[in-house]
Motif scaffolding. Structure first.
Motif, PDB file in Angstrom:
ATOM      1  N   GLY A   1      16.301   0.123  16.834  1.00 55.08           N
ATOM      2  CA  GLY A   1      15.048  -0.463  17.294  1.00 55.08           C
ATOM      3  C   GLY A   1      14.639   0.120  18.582  1.00 55.08           C
TER       4      GLY A   1
ATOM      5  N   PRO B   1      12.354  -1.296  24.800  1.00 56.80           N
ATOM      6  CA  PRO B   1      13.287  -1.107  26.142  1.00 56.80           C
ATOM      7  C   PRO B   1      14.641  -1.361  25.771  1.00 56.80           C
ATOM      8  CG  PRO B   1      11.508  -2.602  26.876  1.00 56.80           C
ATOM      9  CD  PRO B   1      11.063  -2.468  25.174  1.00 56.80           C
TER      10      PRO B   1
ATOM     11  N   GLY C   1       3.964  -8.335  26.566  1.00 57.92           N
ATOM     12  CA  GLY C   1       5.509  -8.803  27.209  1.00 57.92           C
ATOM     13  C   GLY C   1       5.411  -7.522  28.596  1.00 57.92           C
TER      14      GLY C   1
ATOM     15  N   GLU D   1      13.554   3.666  14.955  1.00 63.47           N
ATOM     16  CA  GLU D   1      12.190   2.416  14.952  1.00 63.47           C
ATOM     17  C   GLU D   1      11.559   2.093  13.791  1.00 63.47           C
ATOM     18  OE1 GLU D   1      11.167   0.189  17.509  1.00 63.47           O
ATOM     19  OE2 GLU D   1       9.914   0.614  16.541  1.00 63.47           O
TER      20      GLU D   1
ATOM     21  N   VAL E   1      11.277  -7.929  29.731  1.00 66.14           N
ATOM     22  CA  VAL E   1      11.637  -6.667  29.676  1.00 66.14           C
ATOM     23  C   VAL E   1      12.968  -5.988  30.496  1.00 66.14           C
ATOM     24  CG1 VAL E   1      10.565  -4.193  30.077  1.00 66.14           C
ATOM     25  CG2 VAL E   1       9.258  -5.312  28.733  1.00 66.14           C
TER      26      VAL E   1
ATOM     27  N   GLY F   1      14.338  -6.621  18.294  1.00 65.35           N
ATOM     28  CA  GLY F   1      13.726  -7.819  19.473  1.00 65.35           C
ATOM     29  C   GLY F   1      14.096  -8.527  18.665  1.00 65.35           C
TER      30      GLY F   1
END
Ligand SMILES: Cc1cc2nc3c(=O)[nH]c(=O)nc-3n(C[C@H](O)[C@H](O)[C@H](O)COP(=O)(O)OP(=O)(O)OC[C@H]3O[C@@H](n4cnc5c(N)ncnc54)[C@H](O)[C@@H]3O)c2cc1C
Length: 406
Positions: free
Chosen positions: A11, A14, A44, A34, A304, A158
């Motif tokens: 992932g 951030p 966000g 990713e 974040v 996430g």
């Protein structure tokens, strides 16, 4: 692409990009994976000061200006029927961002720091006994899985929460604010306050657990979202566009004044059941970072910043484990650090809804400094925060069982 690394990060939001970059800077070989090609939309957009600190440390200020990300100097909270309001400034400057471009910026910096990156989806976590030793990764456009080995796997997926879904981390437990639904979009030329105040986050609230955000994400575009309890959401309409229209008109008259007559410039999106936690979230050869293990609630824009703060702490724990040859102590210390920050955020949010007038009162006078610290996302430290202690005491008192009536 090699099939063996010191660390694999799954992932590249951030949490993932920051963890990967910090590990590469410490000299580790790092692969970051990713599944969605960037730029991709993500909600966000409002950063607190701890994220702003990292932006400055990474030398990204010129990029933030080039991308037309508004500098944020604080948060204004507008109370029920727009009869009250208070403003809390940030202790250090920060920004509002469009996540598509911001996340791409962070990932590119991670790659510049030496991270190897591939597009594709992790489908499996590989274990030997209880130890995580790698992942099964399907590169973009391919059908078969590539087996990648690593000393440590960081889950930064996430709310997909890979480790939990694979049964490695604990199960997902719904959080305090799970019966809330966010419906959101963007508007061009929504009415902002004049001058620098027009770059700030505005939070509007109506009746309990009914609120909205108003976040400028460029000189002209504003992200606007309405958050309603599931019961209200269901009762007002079925289509997201209609729910949003209802919320804009009914949550707060000052919000309605700013968007009345405008047409959304983005699709209307919905996120439900976003409040959860996963425990345990560290183990032998693996760690979860950011939303991959916990997300309390979006009201104070902590997501974040928390993801970045935890990512740095995770990288430190991994590096320390390599030095000492003992992963248990640094990983447990990392878990305690994350829980301290996330618990503080949760208590702050609960206090806001249980005692809105007192919350507003705490932003003035002698407690203002503590409130600026907490609302700035500085929730992880061990330093004393008198206002947080006082809030916790009040929350315990209202939750305490009452003596039986005589
Ligand atoms: C309604 C709402 C409003 C919010 N508003 C704000 C705000 O104003 N400010 C703020 O700071 N935060 C806000 N947040 C929270 C914020 O969106 C998150 O906390 C933040 O994005 C977490 O970052 P992350 O890196 O942990 O996860 P993410 O940003 O979700 O990144 C995870 C990445 O992992 C990738 N991935 C997932 N599974 C796989 C897989 N199997 N293989 C490979 N890749 C994978 C995903 O594609 C994604 O790119 C809000 C949240 C909600 C629900």
């Amino acid at each position: 692409m090699s099939t063996s690394y010191d660390a694999v990060v799954v992932g590249c939001g951030p949490a993932g990009s920051v963890a990967a970059a910090e590990l590469a800077k410490a000299g580790l070989s790092v692969l970051a994976l990713e599944r969605y090609r960037f730029p991709r939309f993500r909600v966000g957009e409002s950063l607190t000061v701890s994220a702003g600190d990292l932006v400055r440390e990474w030398g990204l200020e010129a990029e933030m200006a080039r991308l037309d990300f508004p500098p944020k100097s604080g948060v204004k909270v507008i109370g029920r029927s727009a009869r009250t309001e208070f403003f809390v400034e940030v202790a250090r400057p920060t920004w509002q961002v469009r996540r598509a471009e911001f996340d791409e910026l962070l990932l590119n910096r991670a790659i510049e720091a030496g991270v190897e990156h591939r597009w594709g989806s992790v489908k499996r976590v590989t274990q030997q006994g209880d130890r995580v030793v790698g992942v099964g990764f399907r590169p973009e456009g391919r059908k078969s899985l590539v087996d990648v080995r690593a000393e440590v796997v960081i889950d930064a997926t996430g709310h997909s929460a890979l480790m939990s879904r694979q049964g490695v981390a604990g199960p997902r437990q719904m959080g305090t604010f799970d019966r809330q639904i966010a419906t959101f979009t963007q508007f061009t030329h929504a009415v902002r306050d004049p001058g620098a105040m027009g770059n700030n986050t505005f939070i509007f609230y109506g009746s309990k657990y009914h609120w909205a955000w108003f976040i400028p994400v460029s000189s002209t575009v504003t992200s606007v979202g309405v958050v309603l309890p599931t019961t209200t959401h269901r009762s007002v309409a079925s289509k997201p566009e209609e729910v949003l229209a209802w919320g804009l008109e009914h949550v707060n008259p000052d919000l309605w004044r700013r968007v009345q007559g405008l047409t959304p410039s983005e699709p209307v999106r919905v996120i439900r059941n976003y409040s959860y936690r996963i425990d345990p979230f560290v183990g032998d050869g693996w760690l979860c970072v950011g939303d991959a293990h916990r997300f309390p609630d979006p009201i104070f824009s902590f997501g974040v910043s928390f993801a970045m703060t935890e990512a740095r702490a995770a990288a430190e724990a991994v590096v320390r484990a390599r030095w000492t040859g003992d992963a248990q102590e640094p990983f447990e210390r990392y878990a305690a650090y994350c829980s301290r920050g996330q618990d503080a955020a949760m208590d702050l949010i609960q206090y806001f809804w249980k005692f809105p007038a007192f919350f507003s009162f705490q932003t003035r006078g002698s407690t203002r400094g503590d409130m600026i610290q907490l609302l700035g996302g500085d929730c992880f430290g061990t330093q004393e925060n008198g206002v947080l202690d006082m809030m916790r005491k009040s929350l315990r008192e209202v939750d305490a069982p009452r003596p039986a009536a005589r």
